[in-house]
Design an enzyme around this catalytic site. Structure first.
Site, PDB file in Angstrom:
ATOM      1  N   ASP A   1      60.036  45.305  26.115  1.00  0.00           N
ATOM      2  CA  ASP A   1      60.654  44.405  27.096  1.00  0.00           C
ATOM      3  C   ASP A   1      59.565  44.023  28.087  1.00  0.00           C
ATOM      4  O   ASP A   1      59.056  44.878  28.815  1.00  0.00           O
ATOM      5  CB  ASP A   1      61.809  45.122  27.797  1.00  0.00           C
TER       6      ASP A   1
ATOM      7  N   ASN B   1      55.063  33.900  25.802  1.00  0.00           N
ATOM      8  CA  ASN B   1      56.127  33.044  25.280  1.00  0.00           C
ATOM      9  C   ASN B   1      57.529  33.441  25.721  1.00  0.00           C
ATOM     10  O   ASN B   1      58.433  32.626  25.674  1.00  0.00           O
ATOM     11  CB  ASN B   1      56.053  33.048  23.741  1.00  0.00           C
TER      12      ASN B   1
ATOM     13  N   SER C   1      55.680  27.037  28.920  1.00  0.00           N
ATOM     14  CA  SER C   1      56.523  26.609  30.028  1.00  0.00           C
ATOM     15  C   SER C   1      57.701  25.835  29.453  1.00  0.00           C
ATOM     16  O   SER C   1      58.293  26.234  28.460  1.00  0.00           O
ATOM     17  CB  SER C   1      55.711  25.787  31.024  1.00  0.00           C
ATOM     18  N   SER C   2      58.041  24.700  30.040  1.00  0.00           N
ATOM     19  CA  SER C   2      59.175  23.906  29.595  1.00  0.00           C
ATOM     20  C   SER C   2      59.166  22.570  30.313  1.00  0.00           C
ATOM     21  O   SER C   2      58.627  22.462  31.428  1.00  0.00           O
ATOM     22  CB  SER C   2      60.491  24.629  29.902  1.00  0.00           C
TER      23      SER C   2
ATOM     24  N   TYR D   1      65.375  29.097  36.068  1.00  0.00           N
ATOM     25  CA  TYR D   1      64.597  28.779  34.873  1.00  0.00           C
ATOM     26  C   TYR D   1      63.562  27.695  35.165  1.00  0.00           C
ATOM     27  O   TYR D   1      62.372  27.859  34.912  1.00  0.00           O
ATOM     28  CB  TYR D   1      65.529  28.328  33.752  1.00  0.00           C
TER      29      TYR D   1
ATOM     30  N   LYS E   1      59.417  28.159  35.414  1.00  0.00           N
ATOM     31  CA  LYS E   1      58.624  27.433  34.422  1.00  0.00           C
ATOM     32  C   LYS E   1      57.599  26.537  35.131  1.00  0.00           C
ATOM     33  O   LYS E   1      56.469  26.380  34.662  1.00  0.00           O
ATOM     34  CB  LYS E   1      59.526  26.611  33.514  1.00  0.00           C
TER      35      LYS E   1
END
Length: 253
Positions: free
Chosen positions: A64, A91, A138-139, A152, A156
């Site tokens: 984890d 990731n 990232s995103s 989130y 990111k």
């Protein structure tokens, strides 16, 4: 193009499925030795068996990344067993979009600190590599306000900032750092698979935003990430590669 990856040592968090597994598999196909971690031992072993089919050395451990001691210990063990590390891919994501404090804490510990601790633990090995590369996932939610605004999206965005800071700070040590910002990425068992089944209205609305009419595959994201990780991208550092099929509208200079 020869990416120059053969014989390099790569470590990938969240490597048991989706984007992480696609990155690990592509690196293995290019001749890298691979170490992956994830929380689910069954998924992890299935992924490891697939990767071993590439004929390369594969290490897998249930970890984890929010557990600082476990993550740092695993990286140290991998580096010692491999005799070094060249590529680090951060990731893992908690995928927490709630507004509650628990969601904020999960995103901070998993996405942000999971990335920071991974990089810090790998740094003694990367400094000796000569071909060192850090890739953070990232995103597009880190670039634009969407339904994932909140913990989130915030973390990111922070990962992109952190990575570009690393690129500047580590350039003199010949260590590159880049981020990849995927758009919506669909795979069996993934978040969009779950949304399609559990919230079809949100799925349809999200799909309609993408002018290509579809979501990305993990392999399409992996192709970009592996190129950035490779010596073929030797003068690319401090970049954020958006792979989203023209989903986002913001201009990135």
């Amino acid at each position: 193009m020869d990416l120059g990856l053969r014989g390099l040592k790569a470590i990938i968090t969240g490597g048991s499925k989706g984007i992480g597994l696609a990155i690990a598999d592509t690196l293995a196909a290019e001749g890298c030795d691979i170490a992956i971690c994830a929380r689910n031992p069954a998924d992890l072993e299935a992924a490891a068996e697939k990767l071993r089919g590439r004929g390369t050395t594969v290490l897998a451990r249930a970890v984890d990344v929010a557990d600082a001691a476990a993550l740092k210990g695993w990286v140290a063990e991998v580096g010692a067993e491999f005799g070094g590390l060249d590529i680090v891919v951060a990731n893992v994501s908690a995928l927490s979009i709630g507004a509650d404090e628990e969601s904020w804490n999960k995103e901070f510990q998993t996405d942000m600190m999971g990335t920071v601790r991974l990089v810090e633990a790998a740094m003694p090995f990367l400094e000796k590599s000569g071909k060192a590369s850090i890739v953070t996932i990232s995103s597009v939610s880190g670039r634009e306000i969407d339904f994932a605004a909140g913990p989130y999206g915030v973390f990111k965005a922070a990962i992109i900032h952190y990575t570009q800071g690393l690129a500047f700070q580590l350039a003199g040590k010949n260590i590159r750092a880049n981020s990849v910002s995927p758009g919506n990425t669909y795979f069996a068992g993934g978040v969009w698979d779950q949304i399609e089944k559990g919230n079809p209205e949100l799925f349809a609305a999200s799909l309609a935003l993408n002018p290509t009419g579809r979501m990305a595959t993990p392999q399409e994201i992996a192709n970009g990430a592996v190129f950035l990780a490779s010596p073929a991208a030797s003068f690319i550092t401090g970049s954020n590669l958006v792979i989203d099929g023209a989903l986002t509208r913001g201009v990135q200079f």
